[in-house]
Design a protein around this motif. Structure first.
Motif, mmCIF file in Angstrom:
data_model
loop_
_atom_site.group_PDB
_atom_site.id
_atom_site.type_symbol
_atom_site.label_atom_id
_atom_site.label_comp_id
_atom_site.label_asym_id
_atom_site.label_seq_id
_atom_site.Cartn_x
_atom_site.Cartn_y
_atom_site.Cartn_z
ATOM 1 N N GLU A 3 -35.343 41.757 -0.929
ATOM 2 C CA GLU A 3 -35.891 41.139 -2.135
ATOM 3 C C GLU A 3 -35.803 39.619 -1.996
ATOM 4 N N LEU A 4 -36.531 38.915 -2.870
ATOM 5 C CA LEU A 4 -36.488 37.454 -2.800
ATOM 6 C C LEU A 4 -35.311 36.866 -3.579
ATOM 7 N N PHE A 5 -34.571 37.750 -4.314
ATOM 8 C CA PHE A 5 -33.462 37.231 -5.127
ATOM 9 C C PHE A 5 -32.166 37.946 -4.771
ATOM 10 N N GLN A 6 -31.051 37.295 -5.110
ATOM 11 C CA GLN A 6 -29.733 37.904 -4.938
ATOM 12 C C GLN A 6 -28.801 37.463 -6.049
ATOM 13 N N GLN A 60 -43.462 36.352 -10.886
ATOM 14 C CA GLN A 60 -42.492 37.401 -10.546
ATOM 15 C C GLN A 60 -41.609 37.067 -9.343
ATOM 16 N N GLU A 61 -42.099 36.259 -8.420
ATOM 17 C CA GLU A 61 -41.272 35.900 -7.249
ATOM 18 C C GLU A 61 -40.072 35.045 -7.658
ATOM 19 N N LEU A 62 -40.134 34.431 -8.847
ATOM 20 C CA LEU A 62 -39.016 33.612 -9.327
ATOM 21 C C LEU A 62 -38.230 34.325 -10.428
ATOM 22 N N LEU A 63 -38.387 35.655 -10.498
ATOM 23 C CA LEU A 63 -37.622 36.443 -11.470
ATOM 24 C C LEU A 63 -36.851 37.537 -10.725
ATOM 25 N N PRO A 64 -35.649 37.886 -11.240
ATOM 26 C CA PRO A 64 -34.777 38.811 -10.503
ATOM 27 C C PRO A 64 -35.085 40.279 -10.797
ATOM 28 N N GLU A 211 -32.053 34.452 -16.688
ATOM 29 C CA GLU A 211 -33.191 34.023 -15.876
ATOM 30 C C GLU A 211 -34.515 34.110 -16.637
ATOM 31 N N GLY A 212 -34.602 35.021 -17.606
ATOM 32 C CA GLY A 212 -35.844 35.169 -18.375
ATOM 33 C C GLY A 212 -36.242 33.881 -19.091
ATOM 34 N N SER A 213 -35.244 33.069 -19.473
ATOM 35 C CA SER A 213 -35.534 31.812 -20.184
ATOM 36 C C SER A 213 -36.297 30.814 -19.323
ATOM 37 N N LYS A 214 -36.180 30.940 -18.006
ATOM 38 C CA LYS A 214 -36.878 29.989 -17.120
ATOM 39 C C LYS A 214 -38.380 30.025 -17.346
ATOM 40 N N THR A 215 -38.879 31.193 -17.785
ATOM 41 C CA THR A 215 -40.333 31.338 -17.912
ATOM 42 C C THR A 215 -40.906 30.369 -18.953
ATOM 43 N N VAL A 216 -40.059 29.925 -19.900
ATOM 44 C CA VAL A 216 -40.509 28.898 -20.859
ATOM 45 C C VAL A 216 -40.898 27.635 -20.085
ATOM 46 N N ALA A 217 -40.059 27.256 -19.134
ATOM 47 C CA ALA A 217 -40.327 26.049 -18.332
ATOM 48 C C ALA A 217 -41.555 26.242 -17.451
#
Ligand code: PLP
Ligand code: ZN
Length: 413
Positions: A3-6, A60-64, A211-217
């Motif tokens: 996966e792209l996240f850890q 999605q690539e920047l979400l876990p 991490e979901g809050s990042k989507t606001v930015a």
């Protein structure tokens, strides 16, 4: 990594897989999600993002969340509105509102964090999800659990607004009112999570939730035409949203989706519960927990989990913080509604009132791009307006009665 996240400990770098944990088992440091950013930057171009659906999963690539995990479509991508009339009142020429009062499905930014946490709960095989909440999170967990076919157990302080309680029960959630503050409720949830195999979105699933809050930015930058704003004003309770908005902007720069720039983060709290803002204003690096006493129940967290992170983010960004009294909160809600047609909840009143102070004190300059985060919907907190906006008695269904009322109202205006 496949996966792209850890999920990783920032202290000892231990990676955690297949478990919901908020703290490192070795050094008790809060776990964080890290990404393979070079690989993300290869896959995630502006063109790819723009070709996708208008919801949080376009990043999605920047979400876990693994790509094959079930997830709720339609969350996020809320309007970024130019707010010229409010800007004129406050003294800003480039004011914007990020309007999460219109978020799907439960009308607050918590739908973003819960979409990510519940997707991860499903990936980990949980049948039951839960949370400690000041109201909006309760609504979001209940609705998302209903759609995912999961049971939910939700614990809240007993004195929340009726709309937030009903807006939880209606989804068939198990709602437990606790005779205590949010901080006591939160500690109780941590104890329950030790003995029951439940995914508490803001306890053991907290690293994913945040991490979901990042989507606001991400959305703010994309909606501005792939550029960073100068200032963002964010209401703070636990402090997760403010810190993750900053992280979101940093990640966009790192993967090359926006040019670098300094975004100053400003935190807004109610005067009756301001552990983070008071520390900023008094130049302290430690937080003093408080027992909340404010009409803004959504922000009533006296011992914020991400408080130190919020302090560091605010200081590192060159931003600041301030507070609003209960009267200023109500005035802020009305100002926003009357000038922009946006009905925000008490947290929005806090944000508008604090922004007014920041501009009038010269801490935010008129020509800078400033985004106010409207994080929740005013229909959930009408209680605080009832004495201010008392309804006139009904008139008879006649022209004469209307003309009399017209004369009285127009005369008073
Ligand atoms: C409407 C609203 N705005 C802002 C916040 C603050 O979010 P955080 O706890 O991430 O600081 C909350 C938290 O419950 C909220 O309900
Ligand atoms: Zn560790």
């Amino acid at each position: 990594m496949s996966e792209l996240f850890q999920l990783r400990c920032p202290q000892c770098t231990r990676a955690i897989t297949g478990a919901a944990l908020a703290l490192c088992p070795d050094c008790f440091y809060p776990l964080k999600i890290t990404y393979d950013l070079p690989e993300v930057s290869r896959r995630l171009t502006r063109k790819v993002v723009e070709s996708r659906n208008h919801d949080i999963w376009r990043y999605q690539e920047l979400l876990p969340v693994a790509v094959d995990t079930p997830r709720l479509a339609g969350v996020g991508w809320t309007p970024l509105l130019r707010a010229d009339r409010l800007g004129r009142r406050l003294g800003s020429e480039l004011l914007y509102l990020k309007d999460d009062a219109a978020n799907f499905p439960t009308l607050s930014f918590k739908d973003r964090v819960v979409a990510v946490a519940v997707a991860q709960a499903q990936a980990l095989g949980y049948q039951v999800v839960g949370c400690a909440s000041t109201g909006n999170l309760a609504n979001a967990v209940a609705a998302h659990a209903a759609r995912a076919g999961l049971d939910s157990w939700i614990l809240v302080p007993h004195d929340l607004e009726p709309a937030k309680l009903l807006g939880t029960l209606v989804y068939g959630a198990n709602l437990v009112l606790v005779d205590g503050t949010y901080d006591q409720v939160n500690r109780l949830c941590a104890e329950i999570a030790e003995v029951r195999n439940w995914g508490f979105v803001n306890v053991n699933l907290r690293p994913f939730y945040a991490e979901g809050s990042k989507t606001v930015a991400f959305e703010i930058a994309e909606q501005l035409g792939w550029r960073l704003p100068d200032n963002v004003v964010v209401p703070m309770a636990g402090g997760a949203q403010l810190t993750r908005i900053a992280k979101g902007f940093e990640e966009l720069v790192e993967v090359g989706l926006v040019p670098p720039g300094q975004v100053r983060l400003f935190g807004a709290q109610a005067q009756g519960c301001s552990p983070i803002a008071s520390a900023v204003l008094e130049g302290r690096s430690h937080l003093i927990p408080q027992v909340p006493n404010t009409i803004c129940r959504s922000l009533a967290i006296g011992d914020p989990a991400d408080g130190h992170g919020a302090l560091a983010t605010i200081a590192g960004s060159g931003g600041g913080a301030d507070t609003a009294t209960d009267e200023e909160i109500v005035a802020g809600i009305r100002q926003l509604a009357e000038s922009e047609g946006v009905f925000g909840e008490t947290a929005a009143g806090v944000t508008v009132a604090v922004t007014a102070k920041l501009i009038s004190q010269g801490r935010i300059a008129p020509r800078q791009t400033t985004v106010l985060c409207v994080t929740g919907n005013g229909l959930k907190t009408v209680d605080c307006l009832q004495s201010e906006l008392a309804m006139d008695r009904a008139v008879a269904p006649t022209m004469e009665a209307f003309e009399n009322r017209y004369a009285a109202l127009a005369g008073a205006a």
